[in-house]
Design a protein around this motif. Structure first.
Motif, mmCIF file in Angstrom:
data_model
loop_
_atom_site.group_PDB
_atom_site.id
_atom_site.type_symbol
_atom_site.label_atom_id
_atom_site.label_comp_id
_atom_site.label_asym_id
_atom_site.label_seq_id
_atom_site.Cartn_x
_atom_site.Cartn_y
_atom_site.Cartn_z
ATOM 1 N N SER A 303 34.825 49.305 34.679
ATOM 2 C CA SER A 303 34.140 48.364 34.422
ATOM 3 C C SER A 303 33.531 47.471 35.257
ATOM 4 O O SER A 303 34.281 47.238 36.541
ATOM 5 C CB SER A 303 34.479 47.279 32.918
ATOM 6 O OG SER A 303 34.831 48.395 32.115
ATOM 7 N N ARG A 304 32.675 46.628 34.977
ATOM 8 C CA ARG A 304 32.214 45.510 36.102
ATOM 9 C C ARG A 304 33.230 44.740 36.739
ATOM 10 O O ARG A 304 34.241 44.167 35.876
ATOM 11 C CB ARG A 304 31.343 44.654 35.176
ATOM 12 C CG ARG A 304 30.594 43.676 35.975
ATOM 13 C CD ARG A 304 29.567 43.254 35.084
ATOM 14 N NE ARG A 304 28.350 44.256 34.999
ATOM 15 C CZ ARG A 304 27.185 44.089 35.695
ATOM 16 N NH1 ARG A 304 27.323 43.610 36.790
ATOM 17 N NH2 ARG A 304 26.286 44.990 35.608
ATOM 18 N N GLY A 305 33.358 44.402 37.958
ATOM 19 C CA GLY A 305 33.943 43.560 38.576
ATOM 20 C C GLY A 305 35.682 44.111 38.661
ATOM 21 O O GLY A 305 36.398 43.364 39.479
ATOM 22 N N ALA A 306 35.960 45.180 38.429
ATOM 23 C CA ALA A 306 37.033 45.908 38.589
ATOM 24 C C ALA A 306 37.312 46.163 39.993
ATOM 25 O O ALA A 306 36.229 46.506 40.673
ATOM 26 C CB ALA A 306 37.269 47.079 37.621
ATOM 27 N N VAL A 307 38.207 46.319 40.607
ATOM 28 C CA VAL A 307 38.658 46.716 41.844
ATOM 29 C C VAL A 307 39.832 47.807 41.832
ATOM 30 O O VAL A 307 40.855 47.829 41.400
ATOM 31 C CB VAL A 307 39.111 45.445 42.960
ATOM 32 C CG1 VAL A 307 39.414 46.308 44.402
ATOM 33 C CG2 VAL A 307 38.165 44.415 42.823
ATOM 34 N N VAL A 308 39.511 49.065 42.519
ATOM 35 C CA VAL A 308 40.312 50.261 42.374
ATOM 36 C C VAL A 308 40.658 50.685 43.915
ATOM 37 O O VAL A 308 39.743 50.622 44.713
ATOM 38 C CB VAL A 308 39.645 51.341 41.768
ATOM 39 C CG1 VAL A 308 40.373 52.620 41.828
ATOM 40 C CG2 VAL A 308 39.254 50.919 40.143
ATOM 41 N N GLY A 309 41.875 50.654 44.154
ATOM 42 C CA GLY A 309 42.439 51.469 45.467
ATOM 43 C C GLY A 309 42.641 50.019 46.445
ATOM 44 O O GLY A 309 42.613 49.020 46.021
ATOM 45 N N LEU A 320 39.354 51.388 32.476
ATOM 46 C CA LEU A 320 39.489 49.988 33.046
ATOM 47 C C LEU A 320 38.488 49.165 32.675
ATOM 48 O O LEU A 320 37.167 49.287 32.829
ATOM 49 C CB LEU A 320 39.460 50.182 34.598
ATOM 50 C CG LEU A 320 40.773 50.591 35.388
ATOM 51 C CD1 LEU A 320 41.322 51.978 34.849
ATOM 52 C CD2 LEU A 320 40.346 50.735 36.890
ATOM 53 N N ALA A 321 39.152 47.945 31.928
ATOM 54 C CA ALA A 321 38.000 46.867 31.610
ATOM 55 C C ALA A 321 37.585 45.941 32.700
ATOM 56 O O ALA A 321 38.067 46.330 33.683
ATOM 57 C CB ALA A 321 38.527 46.184 30.493
ATOM 58 N N GLU A 322 36.949 45.004 32.413
ATOM 59 C CA GLU A 322 36.224 44.307 33.411
ATOM 60 C C GLU A 322 37.462 43.256 34.288
ATOM 61 O O GLU A 322 38.376 43.037 33.583
ATOM 62 C CB GLU A 322 35.545 43.177 32.731
ATOM 63 C CG GLU A 322 34.092 43.824 32.285
ATOM 64 C CD GLU A 322 33.000 42.900 32.002
ATOM 65 O OE1 GLU A 322 33.283 41.699 32.004
ATOM 66 O OE2 GLU A 322 31.885 43.437 31.258
ATOM 67 N N ASP A 323 37.313 43.522 35.440
ATOM 68 C CA ASP A 323 38.157 42.636 36.432
ATOM 69 C C ASP A 323 39.497 43.104 36.359
ATOM 70 O O ASP A 323 40.275 42.365 36.668
ATOM 71 C CB ASP A 323 38.163 41.084 35.866
ATOM 72 C CG ASP A 323 36.771 40.625 36.263
ATOM 73 O OD1 ASP A 323 35.967 40.969 37.001
ATOM 74 O OD2 ASP A 323 36.304 39.658 35.266
ATOM 75 N N VAL A 324 39.710 44.354 36.015
ATOM 76 C CA VAL A 324 41.058 44.732 36.147
ATOM 77 C C VAL A 324 41.224 45.173 37.765
ATOM 78 O O VAL A 324 40.438 45.563 38.702
ATOM 79 C CB VAL A 324 41.261 46.391 35.519
ATOM 80 C CG1 VAL A 324 42.130 47.199 35.848
ATOM 81 C CG2 VAL A 324 41.247 46.124 33.917
ATOM 82 N N ALA A 335 44.968 56.237 29.754
ATOM 83 C CA ALA A 335 45.567 54.740 29.693
ATOM 84 C C ALA A 335 44.281 53.873 29.776
ATOM 85 O O ALA A 335 43.474 54.088 30.495
ATOM 86 C CB ALA A 335 46.360 54.701 30.883
ATOM 87 N N THR A 336 44.383 52.759 28.739
ATOM 88 C CA THR A 336 43.478 51.748 28.922
ATOM 89 C C THR A 336 43.978 50.461 29.488
ATOM 90 O O THR A 336 45.188 50.245 28.811
ATOM 91 C CB THR A 336 42.970 51.667 27.387
ATOM 92 O OG1 THR A 336 42.346 52.805 27.015
ATOM 93 C CG2 THR A 336 42.161 50.574 27.369
ATOM 94 N N LEU A 337 43.342 49.870 30.283
ATOM 95 C CA LEU A 337 43.964 48.344 30.783
ATOM 96 C C LEU A 337 42.681 47.474 30.697
ATOM 97 O O LEU A 337 41.580 47.660 30.916
ATOM 98 C CB LEU A 337 43.790 48.588 32.368
ATOM 99 C CG LEU A 337 45.299 49.371 32.945
ATOM 100 C CD1 LEU A 337 45.221 50.951 32.694
ATOM 101 C CD2 LEU A 337 45.449 48.867 34.562
ATOM 102 N N ASP A 338 43.113 46.615 29.672
ATOM 103 C CA ASP A 338 42.263 45.523 29.458
ATOM 104 C C ASP A 338 41.971 44.612 30.216
ATOM 105 O O ASP A 338 42.674 44.532 31.153
ATOM 106 C CB ASP A 338 42.911 44.813 27.891
ATOM 107 C CG ASP A 338 42.786 45.637 26.499
ATOM 108 O OD1 ASP A 338 42.193 46.701 26.982
ATOM 109 O OD2 ASP A 338 43.429 45.408 25.545
#
Ligand code: UD1
Ligand code: MG
Length: 449
Positions: A303-309, A320-324, A335-338
């Motif tokens: 989702s929007r604003g999330a950063v991965v890696g 992945l929800a926002e800003d995760v 798996a769901t991350l709120d």
């Protein structure tokens, strides 16, 4: 007027030098036959019939996984493209309307081209998709007079003069279903290959007072895959187009040539894709997300604003929800991350739910698999999981609860509690130095001999 599809996919593809049926070779991480099926979806077909032969059961599994309503029919012996089309007759016996014949090894047909083919049926009984070939090689040649298509001649049967023609047959044909099968019945195999050529239906249509015409498309769309080299070339053509489309749609990439897309990757504008990111099938990244370098994603939604890696791996069912935040060497599966949850270092989350703003320390692992069954872990919102916590599923950690570093958590932790599941520390004053001195003395004695 409804339209049905017949996708020919019975050939062995011997030039691939592979045990895998040709149409199952992946392009942009999706089997070739699935590309053909997805391209034709734009026609909203009433029926989809796939003719299989070599590796038929394997091909059928892939076809039905893509579209459970598809019908798979077997062509026992590959006697030619007209014979292959004839195998679909029973499956389409109860539907009227047009039929479009496609090949399972031709992945790049565009929606516009297929719509144009359909539209041209207003003017002609049989419509063939043709292209101007840069190198006509062994393609069938289209023999036209004015805007009428008179016949198609296969390369093997063509005269020197006909071989000079570079208007070629893509293989895609559209006609009324009943007429198509009636024409196919008339096709013989008296030709250089001894095969029943579908292409013969054009001359047969003309002899029977029906009209035939050509719709043109760019050669790049009719590219058929016969060899590993052609597959590799098709892959690089796909990637070049996917990168250009992503840039066009407002995705930022510092090194687009290093990013690998899948056929169905969706990325929103103002997201940043750093170098060497690989997208497997089924990934969507919302706008404003960042996928940092060397990450691998498949079956995931970011989702929007999330950063991965960097160096993260999202597997199927990662939501992945926002800003995760998902950091380096973290693997996430089913798996769901709120919103705002963080798992920044060296962790594995499988079959889990992580509440909003929970913070998972380095080395957190959900022990989800007992060797036979998978079990679920739930972590409440705002929870703090200490570094190197093993969460032995099934287990639940409540909202705003904590676990101590190095804990092995086997029982549920209530909301707001602190759980410690580790050996108590035992400290012996002076013993460290005494032990070290003794060991060094032993080493010195041994060296002396
Ligand atoms: C075919 C066309 C040719 C065209 C070219 C475009 C005929 C006779 N020729 O030639 O005019 O320029 O495609 O690529 O149609 N298949 C079956 N069962 C069979 C035979 C073929 O399912 O018995 C399938 C193959 O798996 C393949 C497709 O039909 O997906 C085309 O067959 P292929 O043998 O590749 O035909 P070409 O010789 O390339
Ligand atoms: Mg071919």
């Amino acid at each position: 007027m409804s339209v049905s599809l017949i996708i020919l996919a019975a050939g062995q593809g011997s030039r691939m030098q592979s045990d895998l049926p040709k149409v199952l070779h992946p392009l942009a991480q999706v089997p070739l036959v699935v590309h053909a099926m997805r391209a034709a979806r734009a026609l909203e077909p009433a029926r989809v019939v796939v003719v299989v032969g070599h590796g038929g059961a394997q091909v059928a599994d892939v076809v039905l996984a893509e579209d459970e309503r598809a019908q798979v029919v077997q062509q026992q012996e590959q006697l030619g493209t007209a014979h292959a089309v004839a195998q679909a007759r029973a499956a389409l016996a109860d539907v009227a309307g047009d039929v479009v014949v496609l090949y399972g090894d031709t992945p790049f047909l565009s929606e516009e081209t297929l719509q144009a083919l359909r539209a041209a049926r207003g003017a002609h009984d049989v419509v063939v998709l043709g292209f101007e070939a840069a190198d006509p090689a062994r393609y069938g040649r289209l023999i036209t007079r004015g805007d009428s298509l008179e016949r198609i001649v296969e390369f093997k049967d063509a005269s020197d003069e006909e071989r000079l023609i570079n208007l070629c047959n893509s293989g895609v044909i559209c006609a009324d279903g009943a007429q198509l099968f009636a024409l196919v019945d008339k096709v013989g195999n008296d030709n250089a290959a001894g095969e029943y050529y579908l292409t013969d239906i054009v001359a047969l249509a003309r002899e029977n007072g029906l009209s035939a015409g050509v719709v043109l498309c760019p050669e790049s769309e009719t590219l058929g895959i016969n060899t590993r080299a052609e597959l590799a070339a098709a892959e690089s053509a796909f990637q070049a187009r996917a990168r250009a489309a992503a840039l066009e749609n407002g995705v930022a990439m510092q090194a687009p040539d290093t990013v690998i897309f899948a056929q169905d990757t969706v990325i929103g504008c103002d997201s940043i894709i750093e170098p060497y990111v690989v997208f497997g099938p089924g990934v969507s990244v919302e706008g404003g997300a960042t996928i940092r370098a060397f990450s691998h994603l498949e079956g995931a939604h970011v989702s929007r604003g999330a950063v991965v890696g960097p160096y993260a791996r999202l597997r199927s069912g990662a939501e992945l929800a926002e800003d995760v935040r998902v950091g380096n060497f973290v693997e996430i599966k089913n798996a769901t991350l709120d919103e705002g949850a963080k798992v920044n270092h060296l962790s594995y989350l499988g079959d889990a739910h992580v509440g909003a703003r929970a913070n998972l320390g380095a080395g957190t692992i959900t022990c989800n698999y007992d060797g036979v069954f998978k079990h679920h872990t739930s972590i409440g919102e705002g929870a703090f999981i200490g570094s190197n916590t093993m969460l032995v599923a099934p287990v639940a950690v409540g909202a705003h609860a904590m676990t101590g570093s190095g804990s092995v958590i086997t029982n549920d932790v209530p909301d707001g509690a602190l759980a410690l599941g580790r050996a108590r520390q035992d400290t012996r004053p002076g013993l460290g130095k005494r032990l070290m001195d003794k060991l060094r003395a032993a080493k010195a004695a041994k060296a002396k001999g």
